[in-house]
Scaffold this active site. Structure first.
Site, mmCIF file in Angstrom:
data_model
loop_
_atom_site.group_PDB
_atom_site.id
_atom_site.type_symbol
_atom_site.label_atom_id
_atom_site.label_comp_id
_atom_site.label_asym_id
_atom_site.label_seq_id
_atom_site.Cartn_x
_atom_site.Cartn_y
_atom_site.Cartn_z
ATOM 1 C CB CYS A 1 0.829 -3.020 13.488
ATOM 2 S SG CYS A 1 1.277 -2.974 11.755
ATOM 3 C CB CYS B 1 6.002 -5.749 8.855
ATOM 4 S SG CYS B 1 7.242 -5.043 9.971
ATOM 5 C CB CYS C 1 0.911 0.574 7.752
ATOM 6 S SG CYS C 1 1.340 -0.156 9.330
ATOM 7 C CB CYS D 1 2.635 7.226 3.618
ATOM 8 S SG CYS D 1 2.963 5.909 4.808
ATOM 9 C CD GLU E 1 -2.310 -1.153 2.912
ATOM 10 O OE1 GLU E 1 -2.875 -2.170 3.284
ATOM 11 O OE2 GLU E 1 -2.208 -0.125 3.616
ATOM 12 C CB CYS F 1 3.978 -3.841 16.270
ATOM 13 S SG CYS F 1 5.695 -3.336 15.998
#
Ligand code: SF4
Length: 381
Positions: free
Chosen positions: A139, A132, A363, A125, A112, A136
């Protein structure tokens, strides 16, 4: 003893050789592009011409490259400008001032990017990884894990593509020229270090080498990979470092940002202050405000003590909860009190605007929604 979560800093992702995309001119510096063009049997200066179209005029359609011989346009563009980003969805909100793009890459990975227009600037952005590995828990991207690192050109092309959208006048009330890039999309930029640094060099080099942005208008975020922060400080780049701190104490940060189990708050802040001293750039401390988790007055006071007198600015981010998540945003009065305490401690603090909420702006949310929509197993999960 707490075991370390699965945190991947493997440059190739999960130890396997990833399916990387075709080579693109943005993967190469100008001499590299000239060598490639010469291999095609074309004069080296054609590399400069195609680069000028791509970076200078934001043109990628060979039909519009009328200074190239018609017979070789397709060959040159096909070799230097293979399509890397296949649009899946483009959504707009905030009266058209925010536009979010979801792309499918050549191997099916989804990433994205977001274009945000303001009266005085246009920011994109961008994502640095598909997924990832930093895990976390609050997220959306972190829940799915790392698929692979993006190539340099896949990173750069997000900015170039959206610079073209801005140049078309699509972002009402904003200048037409892209001015700022933030590496705050999917992924941990410093876990894809070499390609992110190469991408930054392309973004700041003047055309035809690159996009010609100011180094000072580039922000690289990190959860705190200390050796990589120190390496970034030695790159002779004046980019802004944004440190996703989210908690001032190790006990909570170990949970919210699992990489903290490897590099503690004091170590990561030391690296940040060294970065500020080397570059002269103020470090941006990112702090997602999570209701009843990290928003207590005592944590504001502790954060204030850690940051007082430092070259730092705090960006409080109202959490954008992911569907089904147990995390929620802090109430506004709590947020205001947190700001007041930080400012009383002499720490410059702002609350980030919540662009893109209506379009899953945080995100990974759009990609997560797309995966769910297109995964038949999701219906029965
Ligand atoms: S918050 Fe950033 S670093 Fe953490 S899992 Fe999400 S994308 Fe990765």
């Amino acid at each position: 003893m707490t075991s370390l979560p699965l945190i991947s800093v493997d440059p190739d992702g999960r130890g396997r050789r990833p399916a990387m995309p075709p080579r693109h001119l943005a993967d190469l510096d100008l001499p590299g592009r000239q060598a490639l063009v010469t291999e095609l049997g074309e004069p080296a200066f054609r590399a400069k011409q195609v680069s000028n179209h791509y970076f200078g005029r934001l043109v990628r359609d060979p039909e519009r490259m009328t200074d190239l011989p018609a017979a070789t346009r397709e060959k040159l563009a096909g070799t230097l400008l293979p399509t890397l980003l296949h649009p899946v969805r483009e959504l707009a909100c905030d009266d058209g001032a925010t536009r979010k793009a979801l792309w499918r890459l050549h191997d099916g990975s989804l990433v994205e990017s977001v274009l945000m227009g303001y009266p005085d600037r246009v920011t994109v952005c961008i994502s640095s990884q598909a997924g990832c590995g930093m895990a976390c828990p609050f997220c959306a991207t972190g829940q799915a894990g790392l698929t692979r690192n993006l190539s340099t050109a896949e990173i750069v092309d997000q900015a170039v593509y959206l610079a073209g959208v801005a140049a078309s006048g699509a972002v009402a009330g904003s200048p037409p020229r892209l001015s700022h890039v933030v590496f705050m999309g999917m992924g941990e930029p410093l876990a894809n270090y070499a390609r992110v640094i190469a991408a930054i060099r392309r973004l700041v080099a003047p055309a035809p080498e690159g996009l010609g942005l100011s180094q000072r208008h580039i922000t690289v975020s990190t959860v705190g990979l200390v050796p990589a922060i120190r390496r970034l400080a030695s790159e002779d780049l004046s980019v802004t470092l944004a440190l996703s701190l989210h908690a001032p104490d190790d006990e909570l940060r170990d949970e919210l940002v699992p990489v903290n189990q490897r590099w503690k708050v004091s170590e990561v802040l030391d690296a940040a202050w060294d970065y500020a001293a080397t570059t002269g750039r103020r470090v941006s401390i990112e702090y997602a405000m999570i209701k009843d988790v990290n928003d207590q007055p005592w944590r504001a006071d502790l954060l204030g003590r850690l940051l007082a007198g430092k070259l730092a600015h705090v960006n409080l981010i109202p959490l954008n909860p992911t569907p089904g998540s147990r995390w929620d945003a802090s109430p506004k009065p709590v947020e205001r009190e947190f700001v007041r305490r930080l400012r009383d401690a002499g720490v410059s603090t702002t609350v980030r605007d919540t662009r893109g909420r209506e379009i899953d702006g945080a995100c990974g949310q759009l990609a997560a929604a797309e995966e769910t929509d297109s995964d038949p197993r999701a219906a029965t999960a």
